[in-house]
Design a protein around this motif. Structure first.
Motif, PDB file in Angstrom:
ATOM      1  N   LEU A   2      15.351  -2.593 -51.257  1.00 47.91           N
ATOM      2  CA  LEU A   2      16.592  -1.793 -52.010  1.00 47.91           C
ATOM      3  C   LEU A   2      17.042  -2.420 -53.308  1.00 47.91           C
ATOM      4  CD1 LEU A   2      18.369  -0.627 -49.026  1.00 47.91           C
ATOM      5  CD2 LEU A   2      17.065   0.422 -50.278  1.00 47.91           C
ATOM      6  N   ASN A   3      17.156  -3.746 -53.268  1.00 47.39           N
ATOM      7  CA  ASN A   3      17.821  -4.377 -54.475  1.00 47.39           C
ATOM      8  C   ASN A   3      18.928  -3.686 -54.708  1.00 47.39           C
ATOM      9  OD1 ASN A   3      15.594  -6.271 -55.000  1.00 47.39           O
ATOM     10  ND2 ASN A   3      14.373  -4.448 -56.038  1.00 47.39           N
ATOM     11  N   ARG A   4      19.780  -3.955 -53.881  1.00 46.08           N
ATOM     12  CA  ARG A   4      21.150  -3.450 -53.909  1.00 46.08           C
ATOM     13  C   ARG A   4      21.434  -1.882 -54.241  1.00 46.08           C
ATOM     14  NH1 ARG A   4      24.428  -6.713 -51.577  1.00 46.08           N
ATOM     15  NH2 ARG A   4      26.209  -5.823 -52.474  1.00 46.08           N
ATOM     16  N   ILE A  11      16.258  13.182 -49.105  1.00 49.35           N
ATOM     17  CA  ILE A  11      16.703  12.906 -47.720  1.00 49.35           C
ATOM     18  C   ILE A  11      15.064  12.170 -47.151  1.00 49.35           C
ATOM     19  CG2 ILE A  11      15.576  15.053 -46.852  1.00 49.35           C
ATOM     20  CD1 ILE A  11      17.912  15.108 -44.909  1.00 49.35           C
ATOM     21  N   ASN A  12      15.496  11.179 -46.158  1.00 46.77           N
ATOM     22  CA  ASN A  12      14.514  10.214 -45.898  1.00 46.77           C
ATOM     23  C   ASN A  12      13.925   9.266 -46.791  1.00 46.77           C
ATOM     24  OD1 ASN A  12      15.133  11.227 -43.115  1.00 46.77           O
ATOM     25  ND2 ASN A  12      13.543  12.783 -43.560  1.00 46.77           N
ATOM     26  N   GLU A  13      14.479   9.272 -47.762  1.00 51.19           N
ATOM     27  CA  GLU A  13      13.923   8.385 -48.942  1.00 51.19           C
ATOM     28  C   GLU A  13      14.421   6.818 -48.536  1.00 51.19           C
ATOM     29  OE1 GLU A  13      14.087   7.376 -53.656  1.00 51.19           O
ATOM     30  OE2 GLU A  13      15.342   9.196 -52.922  1.00 51.19           O
ATOM     31  N   LYS A  14      15.526   6.580 -48.217  1.00 46.23           N
ATOM     32  CA  LYS A  14      15.751   5.393 -47.876  1.00 46.23           C
ATOM     33  C   LYS A  14      16.822   5.272 -46.645  1.00 46.23           C
ATOM     34  CE  LYS A  14      16.340   3.914 -52.544  1.00 46.23           C
ATOM     35  NZ  LYS A  14      17.321   3.527 -53.776  1.00 46.23           N
ATOM     36  N   TRP A  15      16.481   4.338 -45.481  1.00 43.42           N
ATOM     37  CA  TRP A  15      17.226   4.270 -44.224  1.00 43.42           C
ATOM     38  C   TRP A  15      17.752   3.034 -44.101  1.00 43.42           C
ATOM     39  CZ3 TRP A  15      13.506   6.619 -39.903  1.00 43.42           C
ATOM     40  CH2 TRP A  15      13.587   7.939 -40.013  1.00 43.42           C
ATOM     41  N   VAL A  16      18.991   2.595 -43.700  1.00 45.88           N
ATOM     42  CA  VAL A  16      19.330   1.505 -43.650  1.00 45.88           C
ATOM     43  C   VAL A  16      19.881   1.343 -41.950  1.00 45.88           C
ATOM     44  CG1 VAL A  16      20.295   0.869 -45.777  1.00 45.88           C
ATOM     45  CG2 VAL A  16      21.732   2.141 -44.071  1.00 45.88           C
ATOM     46  N   THR A  17      19.581   0.120 -41.466  1.00 47.48           N
ATOM     47  CA  THR A  17      19.936   0.013 -39.833  1.00 47.48           C
ATOM     48  C   THR A  17      21.065  -0.920 -39.911  1.00 47.48           C
ATOM     49  OG1 THR A  17      19.196  -0.328 -37.702  1.00 47.48           O
ATOM     50  CG2 THR A  17      18.183  -1.542 -39.645  1.00 47.48           C
ATOM     51  N   ASP A  18      21.709  -1.217 -38.822  1.00 47.93           N
ATOM     52  CA  ASP A  18      22.824  -2.060 -38.443  1.00 47.93           C
ATOM     53  C   ASP A  18      23.026  -2.070 -37.037  1.00 47.93           C
ATOM     54  OD1 ASP A  18      24.512  -4.263 -38.981  1.00 47.93           O
ATOM     55  OD2 ASP A  18      26.445  -3.174 -39.176  1.00 47.93           O
ATOM     56  N   VAL A  19      23.309  -3.499 -36.279  1.00 44.37           N
ATOM     57  CA  VAL A  19      23.708  -3.449 -35.011  1.00 44.37           C
ATOM     58  C   VAL A  19      25.235  -4.330 -35.170  1.00 44.37           C
ATOM     59  CG1 VAL A  19      23.414  -4.612 -32.836  1.00 44.37           C
ATOM     60  CG2 VAL A  19      21.375  -4.026 -34.210  1.00 44.37           C
ATOM     61  N   THR A  20      26.094  -3.612 -34.445  1.00 44.45           N
ATOM     62  CA  THR A  20      27.445  -3.952 -33.994  1.00 44.45           C
ATOM     63  C   THR A  20      27.817  -4.283 -32.679  1.00 44.45           C
ATOM     64  OG1 THR A  20      29.663  -3.888 -34.943  1.00 44.45           O
ATOM     65  CG2 THR A  20      28.460  -1.951 -33.923  1.00 44.45           C
ATOM     66  N   TYR A  21      28.569  -4.907 -32.374  1.00 47.66           N
ATOM     67  CA  TYR A  21      29.013  -5.024 -30.887  1.00 47.66           C
ATOM     68  C   TYR A  21      30.131  -4.133 -30.451  1.00 47.66           C
ATOM     69  CZ  TYR A  21      32.026  -9.157 -31.589  1.00 47.66           C
ATOM     70  OH  TYR A  21      33.147  -9.915 -32.393  1.00 47.66           O
ATOM     71  N   LEU A  22      30.756  -3.760 -29.447  1.00 47.08           N
ATOM     72  CA  LEU A  22      31.759  -3.390 -29.013  1.00 47.08           C
ATOM     73  C   LEU A  22      32.228  -3.908 -27.763  1.00 47.08           C
ATOM     74  CD1 LEU A  22      29.993   0.269 -29.274  1.00 47.08           C
ATOM     75  CD2 LEU A  22      31.547  -0.622 -30.849  1.00 47.08           C
ATOM     76  N   LYS A  38      20.700   4.996 -40.577  1.00 43.30           N
ATOM     77  CA  LYS A  38      21.534   5.633 -41.377  1.00 43.30           C
ATOM     78  C   LYS A  38      20.797   6.250 -42.608  1.00 43.30           C
ATOM     79  CE  LYS A  38      25.870   5.654 -44.422  1.00 43.30           C
ATOM     80  NZ  LYS A  38      26.942   4.980 -44.675  1.00 43.30           N
ATOM     81  N   ASP A  39      20.881   7.408 -43.030  1.00 38.29           N
ATOM     82  CA  ASP A  39      19.976   7.799 -44.148  1.00 38.29           C
ATOM     83  C   ASP A  39      21.079   7.739 -45.340  1.00 38.29           C
ATOM     84  OD1 ASP A  39      18.683   9.368 -46.192  1.00 38.29           O
ATOM     85  OD2 ASP A  39      17.832  11.029 -44.815  1.00 38.29           O
ATOM     86  N   LEU A  40      20.380   7.134 -46.279  1.00 42.85           N
ATOM     87  CA  LEU A  40      21.344   7.090 -47.452  1.00 42.85           C
ATOM     88  C   LEU A  40      21.633   8.128 -48.533  1.00 42.85           C
ATOM     89  CD1 LEU A  40      20.488   3.195 -48.585  1.00 42.85           C
ATOM     90  CD2 LEU A  40      22.517   4.018 -47.428  1.00 42.85           C
ATOM     91  N   TYR A  41      20.801   8.869 -48.252  1.00 42.24           N
ATOM     92  CA  TYR A  41      20.861  10.119 -49.162  1.00 42.24           C
ATOM     93  C   TYR A  41      22.177  11.063 -48.805  1.00 42.24           C
ATOM     94  CZ  TYR A  41      19.988  14.930 -50.844  1.00 42.24           C
ATOM     95  OH  TYR A  41      20.039  16.303 -51.270  1.00 42.24           O
ATOM     96  N   ASN A  42      22.624  11.231 -47.492  1.00 45.50           N
ATOM     97  CA  ASN A  42      23.806  12.093 -47.199  1.00 45.50           C
ATOM     98  C   ASN A  42      24.529  11.334 -46.373  1.00 45.50           C
ATOM     99  OD1 ASN A  42      22.252  12.317 -44.966  1.00 45.50           O
ATOM    100  ND2 ASN A  42      21.934  14.570 -44.963  1.00 45.50           N
ATOM    101  N   GLY A  43      24.278   9.963 -45.717  1.00 43.14           N
ATOM    102  CA  GLY A  43      25.099   9.229 -44.984  1.00 43.14           C
ATOM    103  C   GLY A  43      24.918   9.638 -43.444  1.00 43.14           C
TER     104      GLY A  43
END
Length: 69
Positions: A2-4, A11-22, A38-43
């Motif tokens: 992504l280079n920031r 749509i579906n061009e760029k996805w990001v992933t994350d893990v958080t704890y609850l 998460k899809d960066l196109y529309n959130g």
């Protein structure tokens, strides 16, 4: 890579992933882990999975669910 550049033109061009704890329980003594794609196109959240463990199978299950969506 992504280079920031977190903007997507399609749509579906760029996805990001994350893990958080609850924390949960009477005294927050337990943790659950939320993995999301998460899809960066529309959130839009494409997929999400909750687990008691933070490990590679959790992330791979989330990505697999996103691909199948």
């Amino acid at each position: 890579m992504l280079n920031r550049d977190f903007k997507a033109d399609n749509i579906n061009e760029k996805w990001v992933t994350d893990v958080t704890y609850l924390k949960y329980g009477e005294n927050d003594e337990h943790k659950a882990y939320l993995s999301a794609v998460k899809d960066l196109y529309n959130g839009e959240i494409i997929s999400w999975v909750v687990s008691k463990t933070n490990d590679n199978p959790l992330v791979m299950k989330t990505i697999k669910a996103a691909i199948e969506a």
